[in-house]
Design a protein around this motif. Sequence first.
Motif, PDB file in Angstrom:
ATOM      1  N   GLY A   8       0.855  -1.194   0.000  1.00 66.60           N
ATOM      2  CA  GLY A   8       0.000   0.000   0.000  1.00 66.60           C
ATOM      3  C   GLY A   8       0.880   1.229   0.000  1.00 66.60           C
ATOM      4  N   LEU A   9       1.187   1.697  -1.231  1.00 66.09           N
ATOM      5  CA  LEU A   9       2.147   2.800  -1.384  1.00 66.09           C
ATOM      6  C   LEU A   9       1.429   4.061  -1.839  1.00 66.09           C
ATOM      7  CD1 LEU A   9       4.759   0.541  -3.180  1.00 66.09           C
ATOM      8  CD2 LEU A   9       5.046   1.506  -0.879  1.00 66.09           C
ATOM      9  N   GLY A  10       0.294   4.373  -1.195  1.00 71.24           N
ATOM     10  CA  GLY A  10      -0.519   5.520  -1.582  1.00 71.24           C
ATOM     11  C   GLY A  10      -0.022   6.823  -0.980  1.00 71.24           C
ATOM     12  N   HIS A  11      -0.959   7.731  -0.698  1.00 70.79           N
ATOM     13  CA  HIS A  11      -0.588   9.063  -0.187  1.00 70.79           C
ATOM     14  C   HIS A  11       0.258   8.969   1.071  1.00 70.79           C
ATOM     15  CE1 HIS A  11      -4.203  10.140  -2.615  1.00 70.79           C
ATOM     16  NE2 HIS A  11      -3.390  11.128  -2.944  1.00 70.79           N
ATOM     17  N   PHE A  30       4.716  -3.175  -2.711  1.00 68.93           N
ATOM     18  CA  PHE A  30       3.694  -3.566  -3.690  1.00 68.93           C
ATOM     19  C   PHE A  30       2.446  -2.723  -3.505  1.00 68.93           C
ATOM     20  CE2 PHE A  30      -0.027  -6.002  -5.099  1.00 68.93           C
ATOM     21  CZ  PHE A  30       0.287  -6.054  -6.446  1.00 68.93           C
ATOM     22  N   SER A  92      -2.837   1.036   8.671  1.00 67.80           N
ATOM     23  CA  SER A  92      -4.094   1.577   8.144  1.00 67.80           C
ATOM     24  C   SER A  92      -4.975   2.014   9.313  1.00 67.80           C
ATOM     25  CB  SER A  92      -4.847   0.491   7.364  1.00 67.80           C
ATOM     26  OG  SER A  92      -3.965  -0.397   6.701  1.00 67.80           O
ATOM     27  N   THR A  93      -5.899   2.949   9.058  1.00 69.63           N
ATOM     28  CA  THR A  93      -6.913   3.274  10.073  1.00 69.63           C
ATOM     29  C   THR A  93      -8.114   2.380   9.821  1.00 69.63           C
ATOM     30  OG1 THR A  93      -6.214   5.580  10.161  1.00 69.63           O
ATOM     31  CG2 THR A  93      -8.411   5.079  11.021  1.00 69.63           C
ATOM     32  N   VAL A 118      -1.740   5.940  12.383  1.00 69.68           N
ATOM     33  CA  VAL A 118      -0.964   7.181  12.512  1.00 69.68           C
ATOM     34  C   VAL A 118      -1.876   8.395  12.491  1.00 69.68           C
ATOM     35  CG1 VAL A 118       1.012   6.146  11.350  1.00 69.68           C
ATOM     36  CG2 VAL A 118      -0.646   7.443   9.997  1.00 69.68           C
ATOM     37  N   LYS A 168      -6.807   5.968  18.156  1.00 67.60           N
ATOM     38  CA  LYS A 168      -6.984   6.780  16.934  1.00 67.60           C
ATOM     39  C   LYS A 168      -8.436   7.260  16.797  1.00 67.60           C
ATOM     40  CE  LYS A 168      -6.391   8.089  12.552  1.00 67.60           C
ATOM     41  NZ  LYS A 168      -5.598   9.208  12.114  1.00 67.60           N
ATOM     42  N   PHE A 236      -6.751  17.956   6.293  1.00 65.12           N
ATOM     43  CA  PHE A 236      -7.349  16.675   6.629  1.00 65.12           C
ATOM     44  C   PHE A 236      -8.736  16.668   5.986  1.00 65.12           C
ATOM     45  CE2 PHE A 236      -9.450  13.825   9.908  1.00 65.12           C
ATOM     46  CZ  PHE A 236      -8.856  12.671   9.433  1.00 65.12           C
TER      47      PHE A 236
HETATM   48  P1  NAD Z   1      -4.516   5.844  -0.369  1.00 71.46           P
HETATM   49  O1  NAD Z   1      -5.816   5.444  -0.986  1.00 71.46           O
HETATM   50  O2  NAD Z   1      -3.750   6.968  -0.949  1.00 71.46           O
HETATM   51  O3  NAD Z   1      -3.531   4.569  -0.305  1.00 71.46           O
HETATM   52  C1  NAD Z   1      -3.960   3.241  -0.188  1.00 71.46           C
HETATM   53  C2  NAD Z   1      -3.178   2.432  -1.215  1.00 71.46           C
HETATM   54  O4  NAD Z   1      -3.479   1.052  -1.067  1.00 71.46           O
HETATM   55  C3  NAD Z   1      -3.548   2.809  -2.667  1.00 71.46           C
HETATM   56  O5  NAD Z   1      -2.373   3.203  -3.370  1.00 71.46           O
HETATM   57  C4  NAD Z   1      -4.147   1.519  -3.226  1.00 71.46           C
HETATM   58  O6  NAD Z   1      -3.861   1.332  -4.605  1.00 71.46           O
HETATM   59  C5  NAD Z   1      -3.466   0.477  -2.366  1.00 71.46           C
HETATM   60  N1  NAD Z   1      -4.134  -0.807  -2.333  1.00 71.46           N
HETATM   61  C6  NAD Z   1      -5.464  -1.065  -2.232  1.00 71.46           C
HETATM   62  N2  NAD Z   1      -5.671  -2.400  -2.226  1.00 71.46           N
HETATM   63  C7  NAD Z   1      -4.452  -2.980  -2.314  1.00 71.46           C
HETATM   64  C8  NAD Z   1      -4.005  -4.327  -2.350  1.00 71.46           C
HETATM   65  N3  NAD Z   1      -4.871  -5.361  -2.313  1.00 71.46           N
HETATM   66  N4  NAD Z   1      -2.676  -4.574  -2.441  1.00 71.46           N
HETATM   67  C9  NAD Z   1      -1.797  -3.548  -2.494  1.00 71.46           C
HETATM   68  N5  NAD Z   1      -2.154  -2.235  -2.467  1.00 71.46           N
HETATM   69  C10 NAD Z   1      -3.468  -1.980  -2.380  1.00 71.46           C
HETATM   70  O7  NAD Z   1      -4.843   6.121   1.177  1.00 71.46           O
HETATM   71  P2  NAD Z   1      -3.915   6.943   2.204  1.00 71.46           P
HETATM   72  O8  NAD Z   1      -4.342   8.360   2.228  1.00 71.46           O
HETATM   73  O9  NAD Z   1      -2.489   6.580   1.968  1.00 71.46           O
HETATM   74  O10 NAD Z   1      -4.437   6.315   3.586  1.00 71.46           O
HETATM   75  C11 NAD Z   1      -4.004   5.033   4.014  1.00 71.46           C
HETATM   76  C12 NAD Z   1      -4.551   4.795   5.411  1.00 71.46           C
HETATM   77  O11 NAD Z   1      -4.036   5.800   6.305  1.00 71.46           O
HETATM   78  C13 NAD Z   1      -6.078   4.896   5.514  1.00 71.46           C
HETATM   79  O12 NAD Z   1      -6.543   3.897   6.382  1.00 71.46           O
HETATM   80  C14 NAD Z   1      -6.324   6.298   6.054  1.00 71.46           C
HETATM   81  O13 NAD Z   1      -7.540   6.382   6.787  1.00 71.46           O
HETATM   82  C15 NAD Z   1      -5.107   6.462   6.958  1.00 71.46           C
HETATM   83  N6  NAD Z   1      -4.712   7.858   7.196  1.00 71.46           N
HETATM   84  C16 NAD Z   1      -4.666   8.738   6.160  1.00 71.46           C
HETATM   85  C17 NAD Z   1      -4.278  10.064   6.410  1.00 71.46           C
HETATM   86  C18 NAD Z   1      -4.228  11.066   5.269  1.00 71.46           C
HETATM   87  O14 NAD Z   1      -4.135  12.279   5.557  1.00 71.46           O
HETATM   88  N7  NAD Z   1      -4.239  10.631   4.010  1.00 71.46           N
HETATM   89  C19 NAD Z   1      -3.948  10.479   7.706  1.00 71.46           C
HETATM   90  C20 NAD Z   1      -3.950   9.540   8.738  1.00 71.46           C
HETATM   91  C21 NAD Z   1      -4.340   8.216   8.469  1.00 71.46           C
END
Ligand code: NAD
Length: 296
Positions: A8-11, A30, A92-93, A118, A168, A236
Amino acid sequence: MTKVAFIGLGHMGGPMAANLVKAGHEVTGFDVAPPALEAAKANGVSIAASGADAAKSAEVVITMLVSGAQVLDVYPALLEAASPDTLFIDSSTIDVDSARKARELAVNAGHRGMDAPVSGGVMGAEAGSLTFMVGADASDFEQARPLLEVMGKKVVHCGDSGAGQAAKICNNMILGISMIAVSEAFVLGEKLGLSNQALFDVSSTASGQCWALTTNCPVPGPVPGSPANRDYQPGFAGSLMAKDLGLALEALQSTGTDAKLGTMAADIYRHFADEGGAGLDFSGIIKTIRENSGAK
Ligand code: NAD
């Protein structure tokens, strides 16, 4: 140097993995989204063909996904591929029950597991200044701590499995309620002819003082860095506040907790997110309160 698999390499996960690489750890990542993989690769993360492929040679597996369902969906393949006694950290949350279930799956498969959600947002993830709230055995916590300290500036051991997620959602329930309270007070002040600055000058040093007022002030002016000064660009996002309050609401219901304000806050932010506020900072709730009050 620790061999880390990052799923999970998202935001959030992208910059967190990048900080582990910068600190000298060997990170294999990945994600199902190709752009996330490309960005991670540019930051020095080795890209695996699947989550299981990333996990097979890791000492620690970190997941940073969106929901409890996603975490429980990816865990079986990761657990099967990993060497015995691998440490699984889910950042994850998600809901407390899913967090405990994920840890139980890990332990039953001969591994160890913990929840470590986090706060601090994308800026905190990039700066390595997140706060980690950890639910884990003491020995697992001590093993994870050096890695978490690379990605965060504060790491709190909240208790056993699920306690990190509990902290959290409780914290974010305080935040959601307090932002609504601050916003209602500003709108009432406006209607009474009070300037926003005057209310801020009083409340920021009086008993109404709180983070929603003094750091994330929902009106432009008093706190120049708050999202209100840039038309409520997050910050946020309202969608994330709605998600976290939804998790709080589930927990309130399953535990029979009498929390009228938490329940109302979940409802208020669900409507806010559904009616155009999903991509705005959660302090944009003041615009809804103004509209509902017949103000401009
Ligand atoms: P995001 O959607 O940007 O990232 C999630 C990633 O997971 C995506 O890149 C997606 O393609 C990937 N993914 C989904 N299914 C998958 C799988 N089966 N295998 C591999 N990768 C997979 O979300 P985010 O903003 O990075 O948030 C992640 C977590 O952190 C969430 O639970 C969110 O509530 C929490 N969070 C986010 C923030 C924020 O400001 N963005 C702050 C605190 C906590």
